[in-house]
Design a protein around this motif. Structure first.
Motif, PDB file in Angstrom:
ATOM      1  N   ILE A   1       0.885  -1.091   0.005  1.00  0.00           N
ATOM      2  CA  ILE A   1      -0.152   0.064   0.089  1.00  0.00           C
ATOM      3  C   ILE A   1       0.823   1.129   0.094  1.00  0.00           C
ATOM      4  O   ILE A   1       0.687   2.187  -0.704  1.00  0.00           O
ATOM      5  CB  ILE A   1      -0.981   0.137   1.228  1.00  0.00           C
ATOM      6  CG1 ILE A   1      -2.058  -1.230   1.158  1.00  0.00           C
ATOM      7  CG2 ILE A   1      -1.726   1.338   1.174  1.00  0.00           C
ATOM      8  CD1 ILE A   1      -2.858  -1.369  -0.175  1.00  0.00           C
ATOM      9  N   GLN A   2       2.099   1.159   0.862  1.00  0.00           N
ATOM     10  CA  GLN A   2       2.826   2.525   0.862  1.00  0.00           C
ATOM     11  C   GLN A   2       3.483   2.805  -0.649  1.00  0.00           C
ATOM     12  O   GLN A   2       3.694   3.725  -1.072  1.00  0.00           O
ATOM     13  CB  GLN A   2       3.784   2.389   2.120  1.00  0.00           C
ATOM     14  CG  GLN A   2       4.503   3.435   2.120  1.00  0.00           C
ATOM     15  CD  GLN A   2       3.866   4.813   2.321  1.00  0.00           C
ATOM     16  OE1 GLN A   2       2.905   4.870   3.291  1.00  0.00           O
ATOM     17  NE2 GLN A   2       4.099   5.942   1.630  1.00  0.00           N
ATOM     18  N   TRP A   3       3.915   1.492  -0.993  1.00  0.00           N
ATOM     19  CA  TRP A   3       4.537   1.543  -2.552  1.00  0.00           C
ATOM     20  C   TRP A   3       3.707   2.165  -3.409  1.00  0.00           C
ATOM     21  O   TRP A   3       4.106   2.872  -4.360  1.00  0.00           O
ATOM     22  CB  TRP A   3       5.012  -0.003  -2.604  1.00  0.00           C
ATOM     23  CG  TRP A   3       5.644  -0.015  -4.183  1.00  0.00           C
ATOM     24  CD1 TRP A   3       6.921   0.188  -4.617  1.00  0.00           C
ATOM     25  CD2 TRP A   3       5.033  -0.185  -5.511  1.00  0.00           C
ATOM     26  NE1 TRP A   3       6.871   0.195  -6.157  1.00  0.00           N
ATOM     27  CE2 TRP A   3       5.744  -0.039  -6.382  1.00  0.00           C
ATOM     28  CE3 TRP A   3       3.328  -0.404  -5.878  1.00  0.00           C
ATOM     29  CZ2 TRP A   3       5.317  -0.260  -7.908  1.00  0.00           C
ATOM     30  CZ3 TRP A   3       2.926  -0.521  -6.827  1.00  0.00           C
ATOM     31  CH2 TRP A   3       4.031  -0.456  -7.977  1.00  0.00           C
ATOM     32  N   LEU A   4       2.258   1.716  -3.251  1.00  0.00           N
ATOM     33  CA  LEU A   4       1.459   2.167  -4.333  1.00  0.00           C
ATOM     34  C   LEU A   4       1.369   3.837  -4.391  1.00  0.00           C
ATOM     35  O   LEU A   4       1.408   4.442  -5.157  1.00  0.00           O
ATOM     36  CB  LEU A   4       0.199   1.424  -4.168  1.00  0.00           C
ATOM     37  CG  LEU A   4      -1.106   1.959  -5.052  1.00  0.00           C
ATOM     38  CD1 LEU A   4      -0.847   1.959  -6.430  1.00  0.00           C
ATOM     39  CD2 LEU A   4      -2.504   1.580  -4.577  1.00  0.00           C
ATOM     40  N   LYS A   5       1.011   4.189  -2.993  1.00  0.00           N
ATOM     41  CA  LYS A   5       0.836   5.783  -2.958  1.00  0.00           C
ATOM     42  C   LYS A   5       2.232   6.408  -3.609  1.00  0.00           C
ATOM     43  O   LYS A   5       2.144   7.459  -4.026  1.00  0.00           O
ATOM     44  CB  LYS A   5       0.890   5.905  -1.554  1.00  0.00           C
ATOM     45  CG  LYS A   5      -0.649   5.399  -0.682  1.00  0.00           C
ATOM     46  CD  LYS A   5      -0.597   5.683   0.778  1.00  0.00           C
ATOM     47  CE  LYS A   5      -1.865   5.214   1.332  1.00  0.00           C
ATOM     48  NZ  LYS A   5      -1.872   5.512   2.756  1.00  0.00           N
ATOM     49  N   ASP A   6       3.353   5.770  -3.118  1.00  0.00           N
ATOM     50  CA  ASP A   6       4.869   6.558  -3.430  1.00  0.00           C
ATOM     51  C   ASP A   6       5.094   6.308  -5.007  1.00  0.00           C
ATOM     52  O   ASP A   6       5.294   7.481  -5.575  1.00  0.00           O
ATOM     53  CB  ASP A   6       5.839   5.781  -2.797  1.00  0.00           C
ATOM     54  CG  ASP A   6       5.709   6.080  -1.307  1.00  0.00           C
ATOM     55  OD1 ASP A   6       5.249   7.000  -0.940  1.00  0.00           O
ATOM     56  OD2 ASP A   6       6.652   5.105  -0.681  1.00  0.00           O
TER      57      ASP A   6
END
Length: 446
Positions: free
Chosen positions: A308-313
């Motif tokens: 999820i954090q990778w997607l946001k970044d």
């Protein structure tokens, strides 16, 4: 008898007797000098090289683009023996059409319509032919405004299909630059059952052959690539014999069946695809093509904070104007599995980033939805979702039709043919018989 939407257009044909043709040529030359012919002399060819689609093709060498390439020796040809058939060209955001010239091959239309549309859904008739005899039809004196023009054949003149050497559309277009960077992608999910081409009921060899005939820039898979437990031996025995032919051009994601491998979740999937499925070391990754940013996600692990954090970044870094995401589990579906809330947090992130398109599998049918937000509310700035789980696994029935569902097809194997430009996207659901079963509207990227 011909029917017209406005003042009757004029059609000439190259099957006129030579004497009459000479007289018409002489009269035409005299008329060119008259003031009311000035506008006709200024007609401009506006269709050459424009994006084109069709209801079907005889094979990949006779694609619809061949009728608009300016080459008199190449042609579009539809599948044989089926009515109706059509060919469509995207003329740009707004065009005014005054003339359409059709050069038929031996497989001509006895009856057809020339139509124009602003949105690709609602069509206005410009001209109708009910007694066509092939060769060249030159429709002049037309008056129509829209983005799309199509020739819609309703009765074949031969036992074959429909075939056009050339479609020339004349008129004027807006000053808006035409879409650039056009390319095609083939997508499907739920693919390789444990069967081979030796069985006539085995579908994945047929969808693979269809995908190759379309000859896209690359291929996407939306999970459940191999049934039932996605063992490496099964990938080698089944998937590799069909869809494996273009493995190097494939950008896959895993489905739930990839997690069932007794050797370890995703073991066979990872061993078979290797760096193709893990280009950034994870089962989720992104890449660009033209003005498009593609995000490939693992919906089995949407509870993984790292993904999820990778997607946001990743979305924060994106500089492309159009965004497509694909993963296995659909947030909305009218099929047997139905809606899957596991995907809602990802939708919220994609919606906030103004993503355009989401592709899914899991339910074994085809379905398209109108643009909607993560809460299922229809909105023009929403995400278009397509379920494309008919790559070869046993079909599922449509069970509970969801709000905003616009089209559903079950029982017909096929692939999605995505037509993408720097600013727009549209698609066709193509069956293994090469027939177009559904065409989506053309959307402009957010």
């Amino acid at each position: 008898m011909r029917l017209f939407a406005s003042a009757p257009p004029r059609r000439t044909t190259d099957r006129l007797p030579l004497v009459l043709a000479a007289v018409l040529l002489l009269v035409g030359g005299l008329l060119l000098a008259l003031p009311d012919r000035a506008g006709a002399a200024a007609d401009t060819l506006i269709s050459q090289g424009r994006p084109a689609t069709s209801s079907s093709v005889e094979d990949s060498t006779f694609g619809p683009e061949k009728a608009f390439d300016g080459n008199a020796t190449t042609r579009w040809a539809s599948a044989e023996g089926v009515d109706p058939q059509w060919i469509k060209v995207d003329l740009g955001p707004s065009a005014t059409v005054s003339r359409v010239k059709l050069v038929w091959e031996a497989a001509y239309a006895k009856a057809y319509r020339v139509e124009i549309s602003a949105d690709g859904s609602t069509w206005t008739r410009l001209a109708t032919e009910t007694a066509g005899n092939g060769a060249t039809d030159d429709w002049t004196g037309l008056t129509g405004t829209g983005r799309y023009l199509r020739v819609y054949g309703t009765a074949r003149g031969t036992s074959y299909g429909y075939s056009l050497w050339t479609v020339e559309v004349y008129g004027t277009t807006s000053t808006t630059p035409p879409p650039t960077g056009a390319f095609t992608v083939v997508a499907a999910g739920d693919i390789a059952a444990q069967c081979t081409a030796s069985s006539s009921s085995c579908a994945h060899p047929k969808t693979a052959a269809l995908a190759q005939r379309i000859a896209p820039s690359f291929y996407l898979t939306m999970g459940d690539n191999q049934y039932d437990d996605a063992r490496l031996s099964d990938f080698r025995n089944y998937y590799d014999k069909t869809w494996g032919a273009f493995k190097a051009q494939t950008r896959p994601v895993p489905g739930n069946h990839e997690s069932y491998d007794p050797a370890g979740a995703f073991s066979g999937y990872k061993s078979y695809f290797g760096a193709i499925a893990y280009p950034q070391g994870k089962p989720y990754y992104s890449y660009d093509q033209g003005n498009w940013h593609f995000v490939a996600l693992d919906s089995n692990t949407f509870d993984d904070a790292a993904q999820i954090q990778w997607l946001k970044d990743d979305l924060a870094r994106n500089t492309k104007g159009c965004v497509a995401a694909y993963f296995h589990h659909p947030l909305y579906s009218s099929g047997g599995h139905g809606n899957d809330p596991v995907s809602k947090p990802v939708w919220q992130i994609l919606y906030a980033a103004r993503a355009d398109l989401v592709l899914n599998g899991h339910d074994h049918h085809y379905e398209r939805f109108a643009p909607q937000d993560p809460n299922g509310q229809a909105t023009a700035d929403g995400i278009v979702e397509i379920v494309g789980g008919m790559g070869g696994a046993e079909p599922y029935d449509i069970e509970t039709v969801q709000p905003n569902s616009q089209k559903r097809i079950s029982g017909t194997y096929g692939v999605l043919k995505l037509n993408l430009t720097d600013t727009t996207y549209s698609w066709q659901y193509v069956g293994t018989d090469d027939q177009v079963k559904d065409s989506g509207p053309t959307y402009t990227c957010h």
